[in-house]
Design a protein around this motif. Sequence first.
Motif, short mmCIF file in Angstrom:
data_model
loop_
_atom_site.label_atom_id
_atom_site.label_comp_id
_atom_site.label_asym_id
_atom_site.label_seq_id
_atom_site.Cartn_x
_atom_site.Cartn_y
_atom_site.Cartn_z
N ALA A 22 37.03 48.35 42.95
CA ALA A 22 37.95 48.20 41.58
C ALA A 22 38.68 46.72 41.95
N LEU A 23 39.25 46.63 43.22
CA LEU A 23 39.96 45.60 43.62
C LEU A 23 39.26 44.21 43.50
N LEU A 24 37.99 44.40 44.06
CA LEU A 24 37.09 43.26 44.23
C LEU A 24 36.62 42.97 42.64
N ALA A 25 36.33 43.97 41.77
CA ALA A 25 36.02 43.50 40.36
C ALA A 25 37.04 42.99 39.60
N VAL A 28 37.30 39.11 40.86
CA VAL A 28 36.26 38.48 40.50
C VAL A 28 36.41 38.30 38.79
N ALA A 29 36.75 39.04 38.30
CA ALA A 29 37.17 38.86 36.81
C ALA A 29 38.27 37.61 36.69
N GLY A 30 39.36 37.69 37.63
CA GLY A 30 40.31 36.58 37.68
C GLY A 30 39.63 35.25 37.95
N MET A 32 36.88 34.39 37.09
CA MET A 32 36.07 34.00 36.08
C MET A 32 36.91 33.45 34.91
N LEU A 33 38.19 34.13 34.81
CA LEU A 33 39.22 33.53 34.01
C LEU A 33 39.50 32.27 34.25
N LEU A 34 39.74 32.05 35.71
CA LEU A 34 40.22 30.91 36.13
C LEU A 34 39.09 29.47 35.82
N ALA A 35 37.93 30.02 35.83
CA ALA A 35 36.96 28.92 35.57
C ALA A 35 36.71 28.73 33.93
N ALA A 58 43.39 37.12 40.57
CA ALA A 58 42.79 36.55 41.67
C ALA A 58 43.70 36.55 42.87
N LEU A 59 45.00 36.92 42.87
CA LEU A 59 45.86 36.99 44.11
C LEU A 59 45.38 37.98 44.84
N PRO A 60 45.04 39.29 44.77
CA PRO A 60 44.63 40.22 45.78
C PRO A 60 43.47 39.49 46.72
N LEU A 61 42.52 38.93 46.27
CA LEU A 61 41.46 38.50 46.78
C LEU A 61 41.83 36.94 47.77
N LEU A 62 42.80 36.35 47.28
CA LEU A 62 43.64 35.29 48.02
C LEU A 62 44.14 36.03 49.07
#
Length: 70
Positions: A22-25, A28-30, A32-35, A58-62
């Motif tokens: 769920a965190l990864l999804a 990834v959505a974040g 896509m929003l940035l793109a 996208a902060l958790p991925l960072l």
Amino acid sequence: MRLRSEATGGYDFGGLIVAGLALLASSVAGLMLLAVAAWRHFSGRPSPRLLIGGLVLALPLLAVLLALMG
């Protein structure tokens, strides 16, 4: 009765795996929003809310990538 696997020593990691996916999804959505926000910005229609939403998601991925680096 719950089946257990010898490979995991009898522990059930299902909830942890679901939380990680769920965190990864959401990350990834974040991204896509940035793109989309970048695409709109360069086409002359900036959207600050889209940019902020993408950054928040996208902060958790960072944070995970920075933790793995050092």
